[in-house]
Design a protein around this motif. Sequence first.
Motif, PDB file in Angstrom:
ATOM      1  N   VAL A  89       5.712  36.952 -18.181  1.00  0.00           N
ATOM      2  CA  VAL A  89       5.309  35.428 -18.535  1.00  0.00           C
ATOM      3  C   VAL A  89       6.345  34.442 -18.361  1.00  0.00           C
ATOM      4  CG1 VAL A  89       3.898  34.098 -19.864  1.00  0.00           C
ATOM      5  CG2 VAL A  89       2.775  36.094 -19.261  1.00  0.00           C
ATOM      6  N   LEU A  90       7.315  35.126 -19.441  1.00  0.00           N
ATOM      7  CA  LEU A  90       8.419  34.456 -19.748  1.00  0.00           C
ATOM      8  C   LEU A  90       9.343  34.160 -18.497  1.00  0.00           C
ATOM      9  CD1 LEU A  90       9.367  35.886 -23.310  1.00  0.00           C
ATOM     10  CD2 LEU A  90       8.757  33.076 -22.819  1.00  0.00           C
ATOM     11  N   LEU A  91       9.562  35.248 -17.752  1.00  0.00           N
ATOM     12  CA  LEU A  91      10.226  35.096 -16.603  1.00  0.00           C
ATOM     13  C   LEU A  91       9.796  33.939 -15.505  1.00  0.00           C
ATOM     14  CD1 LEU A  91      12.536  36.891 -14.948  1.00  0.00           C
ATOM     15  CD2 LEU A  91      10.647  38.133 -13.932  1.00  0.00           C
ATOM     16  N   VAL A  92       8.549  34.123 -15.221  1.00  0.00           N
ATOM     17  CA  VAL A  92       7.777  33.112 -14.194  1.00  0.00           C
ATOM     18  C   VAL A  92       7.992  31.800 -14.886  1.00  0.00           C
ATOM     19  CG1 VAL A  92       5.733  32.617 -13.528  1.00  0.00           C
ATOM     20  CG2 VAL A  92       6.542  34.893 -13.390  1.00  0.00           C
ATOM     21  N   ALA A  93       7.730  31.628 -16.117  1.00  0.00           N
ATOM     22  CA  ALA A  93       7.797  30.213 -16.683  1.00  0.00           C
ATOM     23  C   ALA A  93       9.195  29.653 -16.422  1.00  0.00           C
ATOM     24  CB  ALA A  93       7.504  30.250 -18.320  1.00  0.00           C
ATOM     25  N   GLY A  94      10.341  30.557 -16.801  1.00  0.00           N
ATOM     26  CA  GLY A  94      11.759  30.297 -16.216  1.00  0.00           C
ATOM     27  C   GLY A  94      11.829  29.912 -15.000  1.00  0.00           C
ATOM     28  N   GLN A  95      11.312  30.540 -14.044  1.00  0.00           N
ATOM     29  CA  GLN A  95      11.530  30.400 -12.519  1.00  0.00           C
ATOM     30  C   GLN A  95      10.707  29.100 -12.223  1.00  0.00           C
ATOM     31  OE1 GLN A  95       9.764  33.918 -11.249  1.00  0.00           O
ATOM     32  NE2 GLN A  95      11.514  34.911 -10.600  1.00  0.00           N
ATOM     33  N   ILE A  96       9.682  28.773 -12.881  1.00  0.00           N
ATOM     34  CA  ILE A  96       8.809  27.616 -12.516  1.00  0.00           C
ATOM     35  C   ILE A  96       9.463  26.252 -12.935  1.00  0.00           C
ATOM     36  CG2 ILE A  96       6.721  25.958 -13.072  1.00  0.00           C
ATOM     37  CD1 ILE A  96       5.120  29.008 -12.956  1.00  0.00           C
ATOM     38  N   MET A  97      10.086  26.419 -14.114  1.00  0.00           N
ATOM     39  CA  MET A  97      10.821  25.120 -14.952  1.00  0.00           C
ATOM     40  C   MET A  97      11.934  25.086 -13.752  1.00  0.00           C
ATOM     41  SD  MET A  97       8.733  24.363 -17.237  1.00  0.00           S
ATOM     42  CE  MET A  97       9.678  23.223 -18.411  1.00  0.00           C
ATOM     43  N   THR A  98      12.822  26.185 -13.681  1.00  0.00           N
ATOM     44  CA  THR A  98      13.986  25.851 -12.785  1.00  0.00           C
ATOM     45  C   THR A  98      13.809  25.266 -11.425  1.00  0.00           C
ATOM     46  OG1 THR A  98      15.124  27.613 -14.185  1.00  0.00           O
ATOM     47  CG2 THR A  98      16.039  26.933 -11.977  1.00  0.00           C
ATOM     48  N   GLY A  99      12.347  25.988 -10.841  1.00  0.00           N
ATOM     49  CA  GLY A  99      12.265  25.349  -9.563  1.00  0.00           C
ATOM     50  C   GLY A  99      11.909  24.059  -9.271  1.00  0.00           C
ATOM     51  N   ALA A 100      11.181  23.617 -10.373  1.00  0.00           N
ATOM     52  CA  ALA A 100      10.968  22.184 -10.551  1.00  0.00           C
ATOM     53  C   ALA A 100      12.385  21.175 -10.352  1.00  0.00           C
ATOM     54  CB  ALA A 100       9.978  21.894 -11.965  1.00  0.00           C
ATOM     55  N   VAL A 101      13.217  21.536 -11.221  1.00  0.00           N
ATOM     56  CA  VAL A 101      14.248  20.951 -11.502  1.00  0.00           C
ATOM     57  C   VAL A 101      15.156  20.894 -10.274  1.00  0.00           C
ATOM     58  CG1 VAL A 101      16.399  20.857 -12.733  1.00  0.00           C
ATOM     59  CG2 VAL A 101      14.521  20.851 -13.948  1.00  0.00           C
ATOM     60  N   LEU A 102      15.159  22.037  -9.518  1.00  0.00           N
ATOM     61  CA  LEU A 102      15.859  22.333  -8.400  1.00  0.00           C
ATOM     62  C   LEU A 102      15.151  21.278  -7.332  1.00  0.00           C
ATOM     63  CD1 LEU A 102      16.669  25.946  -8.249  1.00  0.00           C
ATOM     64  CD2 LEU A 102      18.349  24.306  -8.641  1.00  0.00           C
ATOM     65  N   SER A 103      13.732  21.367  -7.238  1.00  0.00           N
ATOM     66  CA  SER A 103      13.091  20.536  -6.170  1.00  0.00           C
ATOM     67  C   SER A 103      13.216  18.794  -6.463  1.00  0.00           C
ATOM     68  CB  SER A 103      11.498  21.024  -6.080  1.00  0.00           C
ATOM     69  OG  SER A 103      11.563  22.110  -5.604  1.00  0.00           O
ATOM     70  N   HIS A 104      13.388  18.712  -7.669  1.00  0.00           N
ATOM     71  CA  HIS A 104      13.335  17.193  -8.027  1.00  0.00           C
ATOM     72  C   HIS A 104      14.663  16.906  -7.426  1.00  0.00           C
ATOM     73  CE1 HIS A 104      12.723  13.790 -10.411  1.00  0.00           C
ATOM     74  NE2 HIS A 104      13.835  13.899 -11.029  1.00  0.00           N
TER      75      HIS A 104
END
Length: 148
Positions: A101-116
């Motif tokens: 859950v923590l791993l995926v949350a980190g990926q989601i947050m980072t992915g959002a910033v990278l995409s933004h």
Amino acid sequence: MPYAVFASLALFMGVLLATYLPVLSQSGRLVGSPILANVPFYFFGLVTSAMLAVAAGNRMDDFARLRELPGWMFLTGVVSALMILGSTFLIPRIGPGAFFVLLVAGQIMTGAVLSHMGWLGAPVDPIGLRKLAGLGLVMLGTGLVAWR
């Protein structure tokens, strides 16, 4: 291919990831060293990648083009090693559920910033109110599942 096929493949990759990291963690315990447990992982990963490349039609000239990659891109191997070492260390301590859950949350947050920002070749996808609310829910869900 339709989006649903790609989404299903991504979901299946999540299943594989959720399976192989605990196996690596267990192998680290069995051999007494998470670092030593990485060695066969990378050996078989290299062999499998080379075999898949050849099966996909790549030739020796194609392999030689790997030299054209900027040197910093090879740091992904270091990140991969740290991911494996981190999982072998953390899964026995916090459990696979909290870890993932923590791993995926980190990926989601980072992915959002990278995409933004459009960084690392990601298509630009700005963070709006709806996405910000979704990211907040991800963090709330992460807290509910992972924190004891």
